[in-house]
Design a protein around this motif. Structure first.
Motif, PDB file in Angstrom:
ATOM      1  N   LEU A 189       0.836  -1.200   0.000  1.00  0.00           N
ATOM      2  CA  LEU A 189       0.000   0.000   0.000  1.00  0.00           C
ATOM      3  C   LEU A 189       0.869   1.247   0.000  1.00  0.00           C
ATOM      4  CD1 LEU A 189      -2.683   1.464   0.082  1.00  0.00           C
ATOM      5  CD2 LEU A 189      -2.677   1.173   2.577  1.00  0.00           C
ATOM      6  N   ALA A 190       1.926   1.249   0.808  1.00  0.00           N
ATOM      7  CA  ALA A 190       2.813   2.412   0.862  1.00  0.00           C
ATOM      8  C   ALA A 190       3.407   2.715  -0.514  1.00  0.00           C
ATOM      9  CB  ALA A 190       3.918   2.188   1.879  1.00  0.00           C
ATOM     10  N   VAL A 191       3.848   1.682  -1.225  1.00  0.00           N
ATOM     11  CA  VAL A 191       4.405   1.871  -2.560  1.00  0.00           C
ATOM     12  C   VAL A 191       3.339   2.432  -3.505  1.00  0.00           C
ATOM     13  CG1 VAL A 191       5.324   0.647  -4.580  1.00  0.00           C
ATOM     14  CG2 VAL A 191       6.230   0.144  -2.298  1.00  0.00           C
ATOM     15  N   ALA A 192       2.137   1.883  -3.441  1.00  0.00           N
ATOM     16  CA  ALA A 192       1.049   2.354  -4.306  1.00  0.00           C
ATOM     17  C   ALA A 192       0.685   3.806  -4.001  1.00  0.00           C
ATOM     18  CB  ALA A 192      -0.180   1.460  -4.148  1.00  0.00           C
ATOM     19  N   THR A 242       4.268   6.673  -0.378  1.00  0.00           N
ATOM     20  CA  THR A 242       4.617   7.118   0.967  1.00  0.00           C
ATOM     21  C   THR A 242       5.478   6.060   1.635  1.00  0.00           C
ATOM     22  OG1 THR A 242       3.720   8.100   2.995  1.00  0.00           O
ATOM     23  CG2 THR A 242       2.569   6.162   2.143  1.00  0.00           C
ATOM     24  N   ARG A 243       5.903   6.328   2.849  1.00  0.00           N
ATOM     25  CA  ARG A 243       6.720   5.357   3.584  1.00  0.00           C
ATOM     26  C   ARG A 243       5.819   4.343   4.283  1.00  0.00           C
ATOM     27  NH1 ARG A 243       9.316  10.260   5.934  1.00  0.00           N
ATOM     28  NH2 ARG A 243       7.998   9.643   7.669  1.00  0.00           N
ATOM     29  N   ARG A 244       6.335   3.126   4.433  1.00  0.00           N
ATOM     30  CA  ARG A 244       5.596   2.087   5.143  1.00  0.00           C
ATOM     31  C   ARG A 244       5.338   2.488   6.580  1.00  0.00           C
ATOM     32  NH1 ARG A 244       5.938  -1.440   8.763  1.00  0.00           N
ATOM     33  NH2 ARG A 244       8.149  -1.118   9.058  1.00  0.00           N
ATOM     34  N   SER A 245       6.237   3.251   7.164  1.00  0.00           N
ATOM     35  CA  SER A 245       6.054   3.675   8.554  1.00  0.00           C
ATOM     36  C   SER A 245       4.791   4.524   8.718  1.00  0.00           C
ATOM     37  CB  SER A 245       7.280   4.427   9.072  1.00  0.00           C
ATOM     38  OG  SER A 245       7.519   5.596   8.305  1.00  0.00           O
ATOM     39  N   ASN A 246       4.432   5.292   7.704  1.00  0.00           N
ATOM     40  CA  ASN A 246       3.185   6.062   7.774  1.00  0.00           C
ATOM     41  C   ASN A 246       1.989   5.122   7.819  1.00  0.00           C
ATOM     42  OD1 ASN A 246       4.441   8.567   7.699  1.00  0.00           O
ATOM     43  ND2 ASN A 246       4.378   8.657   5.470  1.00  0.00           N
ATOM     44  N   GLU A 248      -5.762   9.447  -0.419  1.00  0.00           N
ATOM     45  CA  GLU A 248      -4.608   8.755  -0.988  1.00  0.00           C
ATOM     46  C   GLU A 248      -4.649   7.262  -0.653  1.00  0.00           C
ATOM     47  OE1 GLU A 248      -1.170  10.878   0.377  1.00  0.00           O
ATOM     48  OE2 GLU A 248      -1.752  12.691  -0.722  1.00  0.00           O
ATOM     49  N   ILE A 249      -5.113   6.923   0.541  1.00  0.00           N
ATOM     50  CA  ILE A 249      -5.283   5.509   0.910  1.00  0.00           C
ATOM     51  C   ILE A 249      -6.286   4.872  -0.038  1.00  0.00           C
ATOM     52  CG2 ILE A 249      -6.219   3.931   2.660  1.00  0.00           C
ATOM     53  CD1 ILE A 249      -5.086   5.947   4.794  1.00  0.00           C
TER      54      ILE A 249
END
Length: 81
Positions: free
Chosen positions: A22-25, A28-32, A50-51
């Motif tokens: 999801l972060a890549v899509a 954003t960063r995975r940490s977010n 964005e999600i």
């Protein structure tokens, strides 16, 4: 806190989407994503969109379910049939 995180966690588990995917899509960063999923932070309104868009790129059904859960389910309750 919580409605977006709970909806996101449920959708990621149901559709077997990783936080990293999801972060890549989303770009954003995975940490977010992790902070949202574990309800350490609520996404701002723009991030909710964005999600949705990130989920839509992976699986349109997941995006629809996320929005339905986020908008309709009272906090702490599952959607009633």
């Amino acid at each position: 806190m919580g409605r977006a995180g709970k909806a996101l966690r449920q959708v990621l588990e149901r559709y077997r989407i990783t936080q990293n995917r999801l972060a890549v899509a989303m770009g954003t960063r995975r940490s977010n994503v992790n902070r949202w999923v574990y309800e350490n932070a609520d996404p701002v309104a723009e991030a909710v969109l964005e999600i949705r868009d990130g989920l839509r790129a992976i699986n349109p059904d997941a995006a629809e379910e996320f929005i339905q859960l986020y908008l309709n389910a009272p906090p702490g309750e599952e959607e009633k049939s």
